[in-house]
Enzyme design. Structure first.
Site, mmCIF file in Angstrom:
data_model
loop_
_atom_site.group_PDB
_atom_site.id
_atom_site.type_symbol
_atom_site.label_atom_id
_atom_site.label_comp_id
_atom_site.label_asym_id
_atom_site.label_seq_id
_atom_site.Cartn_x
_atom_site.Cartn_y
_atom_site.Cartn_z
ATOM 1 C CE LYS A 83 1.048 22.203 -40.029
ATOM 2 N NZ LYS A 83 0.397 23.515 -40.000
HETATM 3 O O1 G3P Z 1 -3.690 24.411 -40.108
HETATM 4 C C1 G3P Z 1 -3.822 24.579 -41.491
HETATM 5 C C2 G3P Z 1 -4.549 25.814 -41.776
HETATM 6 O O2 G3P Z 1 -3.800 26.912 -41.401
HETATM 7 C C3 G3P Z 1 -5.009 25.965 -43.173
HETATM 8 O O3 G3P Z 1 -6.150 26.698 -43.079
HETATM 9 O O4 G3P Z 1 -7.939 28.174 -43.818
HETATM 10 O O5 G3P Z 1 -5.676 28.254 -44.931
HETATM 11 O O6 G3P Z 1 -7.199 26.333 -45.302
HETATM 12 P P1 G3P Z 1 -6.779 27.409 -44.359
#
Ligand code: G3P
Length: 216
Positions: A83
């Protein structure tokens, strides 16, 4: 559409892998930190449970460091997607890794321009963060629609991985638009599997069966 789990929690990964619908796992530094886990050890554990792509994120911000980390990560398991953050240094790293046939997941994508550049550099998948766009009153799913359309216009092979999923609706819309993958936190997977009418219907079937079971 493939479904990935967006977590670094081993118990959750075991639990949902047993459902038979998990095609891969995405992690990021925040998810690893939340578990208090060691990145190498946890990534190897996850790769033993799930056959599909496992995303592990680099920490370097310079292309050279990212490529070095990628070379280390890809020795941990055969199914690692490295990543890489969507920066100019990230693009340089993706170009090098793509030439070496190392799979990459370009993360923190928030615009069509970023998605186009990542695809041109040779990203295996891009991760647009739909929930975080919604958070700032933009339309996360509209971005997914644009990327899917633009990639199709030019036959880019880069896959669209819908990330920062906050509701079943995001998953439904991703499927309707034709995104390749949605990465889903455990809570949303629970929301996806259940329906009030399924529970109600099953309860009634079992009650009716109870009333006649002695006559079978
Ligand atoms: O895959 C990316 C994700 O983990 C981010 O999610 O909810 O932290 O915006 P969030």
């Amino acid at each position: 559409m493939k479904i990935f789990l967006d977590t670094a929690n081993i118990e959750d990964i075991k639990k949902y892998a047993a459902w038979g619908i998990v095609d891969g796992v995405t992690t990021n530094p925040s998810l690893i930190a939340k578990e208090g886990a060691n990145l190498e050890k946890r990534t190897k554990e996850i790769a033993e449970i799930v056959d599909g792509p496992i995303s592990a994120e680099v920490i370097s911000t310079e292309a050279e460091g990212m490529v070095k980390e990628a070379h280390v990560y890809t020795k941990w398991a055969p199914n690692i997607y490295v990543k890489i953050p969507m920066t100019s240094e990230g693009l340089k790293a993706v170009k090098v890794l793509s030439a070496e046939k190392i799979s990459t997941n370009v993360t923190l994508v928030f615009s069509l321009g970023q998605a186009l550049l990542a695809a041109k550099a040779g990203a295996t998948v891009v991760s647009p963060f739909v929930g975080r766009l919604d958070d700032i009153s933009q339309d996360g799913m509209a971005l997914i629609e644009e990327i899917v359309q633009a990639y199709s216009n030019y036959d880019f092979e880069t896959g669209v991985l819908v990330a920062s999923v906050r509701s079943p609706r995001h998953v439904h819309e991703a499927a309707i638009i034709g995104a390749d993958i949605a990465t889903v936190p455990p809570k949303i997977l629970e929301d996806l599997v259940s329906h009030e009418l399924t529970n109600k219907g099953l309860k009634k079937f079992l009650e009716d069966w109870d009333s006649v079971k002695n006559k079978q």
